[in-house]
Design an enzyme around this catalytic site. Structure first.
Site, short mmCIF file in Angstrom:
data_model
loop_
_atom_site.label_atom_id
_atom_site.label_comp_id
_atom_site.label_asym_id
_atom_site.label_seq_id
_atom_site.Cartn_x
_atom_site.Cartn_y
_atom_site.Cartn_z
N ASP A 1 2.37 -6.85 2.84
CA ASP A 1 1.18 -6.06 3.15
C ASP A 1 1.58 -4.75 3.84
OD1 ASP A 1 -1.43 -5.21 3.37
OD2 ASP A 1 -1.98 -6.61 4.98
N ASN B 1 -4.85 -6.38 9.77
CA ASN B 1 -5.99 -7.16 9.26
C ASN B 1 -5.54 -8.02 8.08
OD1 ASN B 1 -8.56 -8.09 8.92
ND2 ASN B 1 -9.36 -6.26 7.94
N HIS C 1 0.86 -1.19 0.00
CA HIS C 1 0.00 0.00 0.00
C HIS C 1 0.89 1.23 0.00
CE1 HIS C 1 -3.61 -2.41 1.00
NE2 HIS C 1 -2.73 -3.15 1.67
#
Length: 424
Positions: free
Chosen positions: A303, A276, A60
């Site tokens: 992630d 998460n 991200h």
């Protein structure tokens, strides 16, 4: 300009380290070993290990829309420091890459400021809302590496099925954050023992695994290539393993934090431990290890999910999910698993480069003549404590601050050019 990286340790196919040199011409690997061409620029390897640049299929970068958390410039520089030369950027930006116009905007930002190869995802639905489907053919033509609504699970089976069929027609991978919203229960960490001790609402493992079970059947019916993000539970592993045994075209990733930590490691109501999917139970962690070793899980992905210190300074209930991972992934995994004899160095490199690239049929993550000279030099003997304040990423949100790790990247080369070098 011809460049030669000399005096480096290279892994053979048998997993042995040999001393050699690499010659680079026009950004590609021209030869491994052999004589040094006259007039070549010499890059001294100092006997360090040389690996293919790592490939991270789940990151991200926050830009556009959330530049206070991260930018393409800071995120790609952080990745380079961690040894990554190819990263795939998830579509939970603002605007979302759900149209040709938005995809072109993001491509322009990448071209302007990325220091390594950044491959953007296209979203499966408009505004990653799970409702109106995007045009996969158009987004592929404008550079989408694969398709995902990562950050949220697609709740409607019909939406996922239709997009899987469309993706299959264009030989594109559907990548899924698997989460049944009706089973989240406003949880902030794993529903187990530790959440009760801390008095925090829990997220049951079934929240993830039931959607994986649904999706592998949809993928089979659609003839799609399907990739599962950040597998975290033993039930999820079982669903992926059974699907592979049935011949369904499914691949899966696991994150370093789920391999290294479990729920009982969480010291307090500290949002730097909130991610998460959450850290699961010890037997879930054991299942992830076994799944990597038997091939059920195909690769490791960070992630990488940066947030501001202000966002993470409160307790778990009010904070966003996510931790950063680029700059700590290899040293942590090398220290905890290779140094202890649980994995070989070749296995770790394969999971962080070769296998990750193979999932999306990318021609990266390997050291072969004719391939892009995407490389990382690693000092396998260097040991130091992780210092979040020294991160290149804007994000400081990590549960690993202060951990001592060994095996640090000291130079990263992208298309033949040095994009990160440890300060003398």
């Amino acid at each position: 300009m011809t460049k030669v990286i000399q005096n480096v340790q290279l892994l053979t196919e048998q997993g042995e380290l040999v001393t050699t040199s690499l010659t680079i011409e026009d950004g590609k690997i021209a030869s491994v070993g052999g004589d040094i061409p006259a007039g070549a620029e010499i890059i001294e390897g100092n006997g360090h290990f040389i690996s293919p640049g790592f490939v991270d299929v789940h990151t991200h970068l926050r830009e556009p829309g959330f530049e206070h958390k991260e930018t393409i410039a800071t995120g790609s520089a952080s990745a380079a420091k961690g040894g990554f030369t190819t990263i795939c950027a998830m579509p939970n930006t603002k605007p979302v890459p759900d149209s040709v116009e938005n995809m072109q905007l993001i491509n322009g930002l990448i071209k302007e400021s990325a220091v390594i190869r950044v491959l953007p995802y296209g979203s499966l639905t408009k505004d990653i809302s799970g409702e109106v489907r995007t045009n996969i053919e158009e987004l592929k033509a404008n550079g989408a590496v694969a398709f995902s609504d990562d950050g949220v699970g697609i709740q409607l089976s019909s939406t996922m099925y239709e997009q899987m069929k469309e993706a299959a027609q264009h030989n594109m991978v559907v990548v899924a954050h698997c989460e049944d919203n009706s089973l989240i229960y406003d949880g902030v960490m794993h529903e187990g023992k530790r959440n009760l001790e801390l008095g925090l609402p829990g997220i049951p493992s079934i929240c993830e695994s039931v959607q994986i079970a649904r999706d592998v059947l949809l993928a089979e019916a659609a003839g799609a290539r399907y990739h599962v993000c950040h597998v975290s539970s033993k039930e999820s592993v079982r669903a992926v393993r059974d699907a592979k045994a049935a011949g369904i075209r499914v691949t899966a990733e696991v994150c370093p934090h789920h391999l290294l930590l479990e729920e009982m490691d969480i010291p307090s109501d500290d949002a730097n431990w909130k991610m998460n999917p959450p850290l699961r139970a010890a037997d879930d962690k054991d299942s992830l290890h076994a799944a990597l070793l038997d091939g059920t899980i195909d690769c490791i992905a960070t992630d990488h999910a940066p947030h501001t210190t202000e966002e993470k300074c409160c307790g778990m209930v009010g904070a966003p999910f996510g931790i950063v991972g680029f700059e700590t992934a290899f040293p942590l995994l090398y220290t905890k698993f290779v140094e202890t004899g649980k994995w070989t160095l070749k296995q770790l490199v394969d999971w962080m480069s070769v296998k990750a690239a193979e999932i999306f049929e990318l021609p990266y993550g390997k050291i072969e003549v004719g391939c892009s000279a995407d490389l990382v030099l690693i000092d396998l003997n260097k040991e130091q404590a992780i210092d979040a304040e020294g991160f290149v990423s804007k994000g400081r949100n990590t549960p690993f601050n202060g951990w001592v790790a060994k095996g640090w990247p000291v130079m990263t080369i992208f298309e033949g050019n040095i994009v990160y070098q440890e300060a003398e």
